[in-house]
Design a protein around this motif. Structure first.
Motif, PDB file in Angstrom:
ATOM      1  N   ALA A 265      20.670  31.367  37.839  1.00  0.00           N
ATOM      2  CA  ALA A 265      21.559  32.441  37.410  1.00  0.00           C
ATOM      3  C   ALA A 265      22.443  32.044  36.235  1.00  0.00           C
ATOM      4  O   ALA A 265      22.771  32.871  35.400  1.00  0.00           O
ATOM      5  CB  ALA A 265      22.414  32.888  38.586  1.00  0.00           C
ATOM      6  N   ASP A 266      22.840  30.783  36.124  1.00  0.00           N
ATOM      7  CA  ASP A 266      23.795  30.345  35.102  1.00  0.00           C
ATOM      8  C   ASP A 266      23.122  29.699  33.892  1.00  0.00           C
ATOM      9  O   ASP A 266      23.411  28.568  33.550  1.00  0.00           O
ATOM     10  CB  ASP A 266      24.773  29.317  35.693  1.00  0.00           C
ATOM     11  N   VAL A 267      22.240  30.408  33.224  1.00  0.00           N
ATOM     12  CA  VAL A 267      21.585  29.801  32.065  1.00  0.00           C
ATOM     13  C   VAL A 267      22.460  29.851  30.823  1.00  0.00           C
ATOM     14  O   VAL A 267      22.295  29.059  29.910  1.00  0.00           O
ATOM     15  CB  VAL A 267      20.206  30.434  31.772  1.00  0.00           C
ATOM     16  N   ASN A 268      23.413  30.789  30.752  1.00  0.00           N
ATOM     17  CA  ASN A 268      24.344  30.887  29.631  1.00  0.00           C
ATOM     18  C   ASN A 268      25.540  31.742  30.051  1.00  0.00           C
ATOM     19  O   ASN A 268      25.573  32.272  31.157  1.00  0.00           O
ATOM     20  CB  ASN A 268      23.649  31.458  28.379  1.00  0.00           C
ATOM     21  N   ALA A 269      26.518  31.879  29.157  1.00  0.00           N
ATOM     22  CA  ALA A 269      27.747  32.613  29.494  1.00  0.00           C
ATOM     23  C   ALA A 269      27.466  34.073  29.835  1.00  0.00           C
ATOM     24  O   ALA A 269      28.100  34.645  30.717  1.00  0.00           O
ATOM     25  CB  ALA A 269      28.740  32.522  28.338  1.00  0.00           C
ATOM     26  N   THR A 270      26.501  34.684  29.172  1.00  0.00           N
ATOM     27  CA  THR A 270      26.150  36.071  29.461  1.00  0.00           C
ATOM     28  C   THR A 270      25.588  36.192  30.872  1.00  0.00           C
ATOM     29  O   THR A 270      25.915  37.129  31.600  1.00  0.00           O
ATOM     30  CB  THR A 270      25.127  36.594  28.436  1.00  0.00           C
ATOM     31  N   SER A 271      24.754  35.234  31.276  1.00  0.00           N
ATOM     32  CA  SER A 271      24.197  35.243  32.634  1.00  0.00           C
ATOM     33  C   SER A 271      25.295  35.113  33.675  1.00  0.00           C
ATOM     34  O   SER A 271      25.266  35.788  34.705  1.00  0.00           O
ATOM     35  CB  SER A 271      23.197  34.099  32.813  1.00  0.00           C
ATOM     36  N   VAL A 272      26.270  34.259  33.408  1.00  0.00           N
ATOM     37  CA  VAL A 272      27.383  34.093  34.344  1.00  0.00           C
ATOM     38  C   VAL A 272      28.143  35.408  34.482  1.00  0.00           C
ATOM     39  O   VAL A 272      28.432  35.861  35.594  1.00  0.00           O
ATOM     40  CB  VAL A 272      28.336  32.958  33.900  1.00  0.00           C
ATOM     41  N   THR A 273      28.449  36.043  33.369  1.00  0.00           N
ATOM     42  CA  THR A 273      29.179  37.315  33.389  1.00  0.00           C
ATOM     43  C   THR A 273      28.406  38.385  34.155  1.00  0.00           C
ATOM     44  O   THR A 273      28.989  39.165  34.902  1.00  0.00           O
ATOM     45  CB  THR A 273      29.444  37.795  31.949  1.00  0.00           C
ATOM     46  N   THR A 274      27.107  38.396  33.999  1.00  0.00           N
ATOM     47  CA  THR A 274      26.265  39.396  34.660  1.00  0.00           C
ATOM     48  C   THR A 274      26.061  39.095  36.137  1.00  0.00           C
ATOM     49  O   THR A 274      26.119  39.992  36.975  1.00  0.00           O
ATOM     50  CB  THR A 274      24.882  39.459  33.971  1.00  0.00           C
ATOM     51  N   ASN A 275      25.819  37.844  36.485  1.00  0.00           N
ATOM     52  CA  ASN A 275      25.377  37.496  37.834  1.00  0.00           C
ATOM     53  C   ASN A 275      26.476  37.076  38.800  1.00  0.00           C
ATOM     54  O   ASN A 275      26.339  37.248  39.998  1.00  0.00           O
ATOM     55  CB  ASN A 275      24.325  36.388  37.764  1.00  0.00           C
ATOM     56  N   ARG A 276      27.579  36.493  38.305  1.00  0.00           N
ATOM     57  CA  ARG A 276      28.656  36.076  39.209  1.00  0.00           C
ATOM     58  C   ARG A 276      29.441  37.316  39.608  1.00  0.00           C
ATOM     59  O   ARG A 276      30.080  37.954  38.785  1.00  0.00           O
ATOM     60  CB  ARG A 276      29.563  35.052  38.545  1.00  0.00           C
ATOM     61  N   LYS A 277      29.420  37.640  40.880  1.00  0.00           N
ATOM     62  CA  LYS A 277      30.040  38.864  41.373  1.00  0.00           C
ATOM     63  C   LYS A 277      31.420  38.649  41.973  1.00  0.00           C
ATOM     64  O   LYS A 277      32.176  39.600  42.124  1.00  0.00           O
ATOM     65  CB  LYS A 277      29.125  39.540  42.409  1.00  0.00           C
ATOM     66  N   ASN A 278      31.740  37.441  42.342  1.00  0.00           N
ATOM     67  CA  ASN A 278      33.066  37.153  42.870  1.00  0.00           C
ATOM     68  C   ASN A 278      33.323  35.661  42.743  1.00  0.00           C
ATOM     69  O   ASN A 278      32.424  34.848  42.928  1.00  0.00           O
ATOM     70  CB  ASN A 278      33.195  37.566  44.334  1.00  0.00           C
ATOM     71  N   SER A 279      34.544  35.320  42.400  1.00  0.00           N
ATOM     72  CA  SER A 279      34.942  33.932  42.245  1.00  0.00           C
ATOM     73  C   SER A 279      36.261  33.739  42.983  1.00  0.00           C
ATOM     74  O   SER A 279      37.285  34.272  42.571  1.00  0.00           O
ATOM     75  CB  SER A 279      35.096  33.607  40.758  1.00  0.00           C
ATOM     76  N   ILE A 280      36.220  33.021  44.089  1.00  0.00           N
ATOM     77  CA  ILE A 280      37.415  32.756  44.891  1.00  0.00           C
ATOM     78  C   ILE A 280      37.947  31.396  44.464  1.00  0.00           C
ATOM     79  O   ILE A 280      37.216  30.412  44.470  1.00  0.00           O
ATOM     80  CB  ILE A 280      37.086  32.703  46.394  1.00  0.00           C
ATOM     81  N   LYS A 281      39.220  31.328  44.101  1.00  0.00           N
ATOM     82  CA  LYS A 281      39.804  30.049  43.705  1.00  0.00           C
ATOM     83  C   LYS A 281      40.760  29.567  44.794  1.00  0.00           C
ATOM     84  O   LYS A 281      41.553  30.336  45.327  1.00  0.00           O
ATOM     85  CB  LYS A 281      40.559  30.174  42.387  1.00  0.00           C
ATOM     86  N   VAL A 282      40.642  28.294  45.110  1.00  0.00           N
ATOM     87  CA  VAL A 282      41.627  27.638  45.973  1.00  0.00           C
ATOM     88  C   VAL A 282      42.574  26.936  45.005  1.00  0.00           C
ATOM     89  O   VAL A 282      42.169  26.037  44.263  1.00  0.00           O
ATOM     90  CB  VAL A 282      40.960  26.635  46.943  1.00  0.00           C
ATOM     91  N   ALA A 283      43.832  27.381  44.954  1.00  0.00           N
ATOM     92  CA  ALA A 283      44.800  26.915  43.955  1.00  0.00           C
ATOM     93  C   ALA A 283      45.069  25.413  44.078  1.00  0.00           C
ATOM     94  O   ALA A 283      44.784  24.790  45.107  1.00  0.00           O
ATOM     95  CB  ALA A 283      46.105  27.701  44.082  1.00  0.00           C
ATOM     96  N   ASP A 284      45.651  24.864  43.034  1.00  0.00           N
ATOM     97  CA  ASP A 284      45.984  23.437  42.984  1.00  0.00           C
ATOM     98  C   ASP A 284      46.778  23.011  44.218  1.00  0.00           C
ATOM     99  O   ASP A 284      47.770  23.648  44.581  1.00  0.00           O
ATOM    100  CB  ASP A 284      46.825  23.127  41.739  1.00  0.00           C
ATOM    101  N   GLY A 285      46.323  21.926  44.866  1.00  0.00           N
ATOM    102  CA  GLY A 285      47.057  21.344  45.984  1.00  0.00           C
ATOM    103  C   GLY A 285      46.978  22.109  47.296  1.00  0.00           C
ATOM    104  O   GLY A 285      47.633  21.743  48.256  1.00  0.00           O
ATOM    105  N   ILE A 286      46.185  23.163  47.367  1.00  0.00           N
ATOM    106  CA  ILE A 286      46.099  24.001  48.569  1.00  0.00           C
ATOM    107  C   ILE A 286      44.953  23.522  49.454  1.00  0.00           C
ATOM    108  O   ILE A 286      43.907  23.112  48.972  1.00  0.00           O
ATOM    109  CB  ILE A 286      45.899  25.486  48.176  1.00  0.00           C
ATOM    110  N   THR A 287      45.153  23.613  50.788  1.00  0.00           N
ATOM    111  CA  THR A 287      44.117  23.255  51.748  1.00  0.00           C
ATOM    112  C   THR A 287      43.649  24.505  52.486  1.00  0.00           C
ATOM    113  O   THR A 287      44.465  25.246  53.037  1.00  0.00           O
ATOM    114  CB  THR A 287      44.642  22.226  52.769  1.00  0.00           C
ATOM    115  N   LEU A 288      42.344  24.712  52.480  1.00  0.00           N
ATOM    116  CA  LEU A 288      41.712  25.752  53.282  1.00  0.00           C
ATOM    117  C   LEU A 288      41.035  25.036  54.441  1.00  0.00           C
ATOM    118  O   LEU A 288      40.084  24.273  54.244  1.00  0.00           O
ATOM    119  CB  LEU A 288      40.681  26.536  52.453  1.00  0.00           C
ATOM    120  N   THR A 289      41.543  25.240  55.657  1.00  0.00           N
ATOM    121  CA  THR A 289      40.990  24.589  56.839  1.00  0.00           C
ATOM    122  C   THR A 289      40.009  25.537  57.504  1.00  0.00           C
ATOM    123  O   THR A 289      40.358  26.679  57.814  1.00  0.00           O
ATOM    124  CB  THR A 289      42.106  24.196  57.822  1.00  0.00           C
TER     125      THR A 289
END
Length: 187
Positions: A123-147
């Protein structure tokens, strides 16, 4: 000349004073306010919801709050992140035992296979592919723990070739991005 400027500024300021009491009307959505209704007002962006049944869902504006509400319920719950919202987890949080955090790529879909004709590349062959194919991006912020004491499912469409699965996501997908010193503590 100075008197004209003073008069001008006094007129501008006095015309704005009546608006001070309407500040809450002008600011449409408070991102920290949580909603538990089945339908959110159009002005508020839902980030996640707990699905108790088709007709019973609790919506929230943060993943953290959805996980907290689900943890308060003794039943096993499915918590869905709304596709396309790209939220950030900004405080330490827990996926309780029995609960499942699901990050679907579309609707409530978490995985699907393609026929071999659609599995020729990742899916990630170039920036256009990322924009088209990535449907959600969840970020865990700096220093945060998800248990994770329950489960976490990250959605994506896996490719399938003539000898079976290709081993990579070849179309739509979601991802978890980790900030500096962020941790997923998986039990």
């Amino acid at each position: 000349m100075k008197n004209k400027q003073k008069i001008f500024f006094m007129i501008v300021i006095s015309s704005m004073l009546p608006l001070v009491g309407y500040g809450s009307w002008l600011l449409v959505a408070n991102k920290n306010f949580e909603y538990k209704d089945i339908k959110l007002p159009d002005t508020v962006e839902a980030v996640a919801y707990i699905k108790y049944s088709e007709s019973n869902k609790k919506y929230t504006t943060t993943i953290e709050r959805a996980l907290e509400l689900a943890a308060e319920d003794p039943a096993a719950n499915k918590i869905y992140v709304v596709p396309g919202t790209n939220p950030t987890i900004t405080r330490n949080t827990l996926i309780a035992p029995g609960d499942t955090l699901i990050i679907p790529y579309e609707g409530e879909l978490t995985g699907e296979t393609f026929d071999k004709n659609l599995a020729n590349g990742i899916a990630d062959v170039n920036a256009t592919s990322v924009t088209t194919n990535r449907k959600n991006s969840i970020k865990v912020a700096d220093g945060i723990t998800l248990t994770v004491n329950g489960k976490i499912i990250i959605g994506g469409q896996a490719g399938k070739g003539s000898t079976g699965y290709t081993g990579f996501t070849s179309k739509f997908y979601t991802e978890i991005l980790m900030g500096t010193s962020a941790i997923i503590n998986n039990h």
